[in-house]
Structures are given as C-alpha cells and as structure tokens.
Design an enzyme around this catalytic site. Sequence first.
Site, PDB file in Angstrom:
ATOM      1  N   LEU A   1     -13.959  15.895  18.614  1.00 35.17           N
ATOM      2  CA  LEU A   1     -13.672  14.775  19.498  1.00 35.17           C
ATOM      3  C   LEU A   1     -13.709  13.519  18.629  1.00 35.17           C
ATOM      4  CD1 LEU A   1     -15.786  15.567  22.697  1.00 35.17           C
ATOM      5  CD2 LEU A   1     -13.291  15.527  22.518  1.00 35.17           C
ATOM      6  N   HIS A   2     -12.559  12.908  18.423  1.00 33.89           N
ATOM      7  CA  HIS A   2     -12.462  11.823  17.449  1.00 33.89           C
ATOM      8  C   HIS A   2     -13.056  10.504  17.958  1.00 33.89           C
ATOM      9  CE1 HIS A   2      -9.777  14.296  14.977  1.00 33.89           C
ATOM     10  NE2 HIS A   2      -9.130  14.598  16.096  1.00 33.89           N
TER      11      HIS A   2
END
Length: 315
Positions: A243-244
């Site tokens: 999850l950036h």
Amino acid sequence: MSAPRKIIIDTDPGQDDAFAILLALGSPEDLEVIGVTSVAGNVPLARTTLNAQMVLELGGRPDIPVYSGCARPMVRALFTAEYVHGDSGLDGCDLPSPTAPLGTGHGVDFIIDSLMAAEPGTITICTLGPMTNLAMAMVKQPAIVPRIAEVVLMGGGFFEGGNTTPAAEFNIFVDPHAAHVVFTAGVKLTMVPIDCTYKALMTPAWLGELRALGTRTGVQGAGMAEFYQRFGNQKFGTDRYPLHDPCVIGYLLQPALFSGRHCHVAIDLVSPLTGGMTVVDWWNVTKNPPNCTVLRELDNDAFYALMLERLARLP
C-alpha cells in the site's frame, strides 16, 4: 501536548489513497485534516472527487471539505490507471453516495487561500497523486511557497526503477512538469518513492485482522485492499502487495519508522526513454545542493501495526 499538525491531503483515490486518508482520520491527536483536494490521476477528476468524499464519510468525517482540482496535467494528456484500481478507482468496496456537498471553489484556490490565511509554516501538504494542484497553486501565487511547512509526497523511484515505464513511477509520470515545479520551488520536501513503498507489504494475515475488526471501515477497507492486491498478485507473483500512499501519513505520524537521505532530485522532462523519472543523486556525484529528503527504508511490521490500530478507531 502539542497541537495536531495541520495538513491538506491532495489525492486521486485510488484504494491506497483511501487508506492514507483513513489513517489520517484515525489519528486526530497527531493530524488535523483541514481539507482534501482532488486531482485527476488514478481515474478522471469527477471520480477522484467523488471517491474522496465517500472515503471521508466512510471514516466518519463528512465535515472535512473536498475541493475539486485540476482535471488534467499541466502540459501532457491525462494517463489513468483503471488497470490497477478498477473503473471506479475504488473497486472492491460498496460505499454510498456522499451526503456532504463539495467545497465551494477550485482546489488550487483552496490551497492558496489556506496557506495565505494561516501562520507561515503551520500547514503541511500531502500529495498522494500527480502534483498538478500544488504546482498550479505555486505558479498562480508564488507567495505560498515559503509559507508551506513541508511537502510530503508519494511518488518517484530510482533504485527500483519505475512502475509505469521502466524509469518512471505513476504519479510523477502523469504530470512530470508539475513535479518539476515543486522540486525546484525551494520548499521543504520529503519524497516517499516506490523504493520505500515497495517495502510496505500488506499481508493476507493483516487483511484478515482488518476485516475482523467488524467495523464498516474494516470491512470496506478489506474489500478495497483485496481488489487492489489482485494486481499485485499478477505483477509480483506473491500474496504480499504494498500500500503506497499510506506511507506518507505513516511518516508524519512516526518518522522514526522510516530512513533515507537528503539529496538532490531532478525530474526528467525530455527523454523519450526516461521521461518522468526522478533522478536521485543518492551518492552526491553531481555536487548539486540537496533539495529533498528521499526515504528508502521502513519498519514494515510497525507500520502495519500502527495502521491497524488507527483504523480500528474509525466507525
């Protein structure tokens, strides 16, 4: 205790943008979200704006205004990422239409007006998508630049290459000219590139814990993450996918979880092969003055423990 840090979230939701917004909402003692500006990126502007509204309502904060921003990059045509996020940008969840109205005025003007009205150095800008809104604000009103406490962005990459072209990460590739404006503005800048966010690995066990919260946020968040993870399964051949964008908020909450280096970063605007690349002078070979703190490492277990704890506070 010190007052919460005031932030504006500039975003193009996107499932990982949604997690970043929710992480901020679950941390009111640390962060005060004074507004959200939407930008075209992962999906077109009408959809990113709607998605931002729906995520705020999912997190129980319909009172936070959303201001619709720029519908296209500064120079080039818009490139979107439905192939990752689905046609809605938030595929995998079922959220009702928002009840709160949009904020009055353009997102660029909201950024300008907020910074000009506040004490200098009291508002941090968090960019989770292309940097079009912030760059346009800097061009329209240069006086905002010294008033910004810090810009913390998710974008770019160097050691890991790119995720949209072999050299360029999506957020910078979509609007490299906007990134160039921001990176040359002289503002305090922290970059969370894919070199760092690729290490923020979401595991099936963590997803199970999120869903097991049994809350609306937990169930809908898990649905979003499971859809988003399918792209990672195909790309990396693994069930652990990053999850950036929440890394931006995680850095603001607990910077000790991250490490990096202050160095010079330039944006390639011209090459047909490497256009949109963030050229990071990690080893100071050019001797150009540093303009950005580039993060490269994070404590993954502690980061996801923090995120679960904060998301558990939400309805």
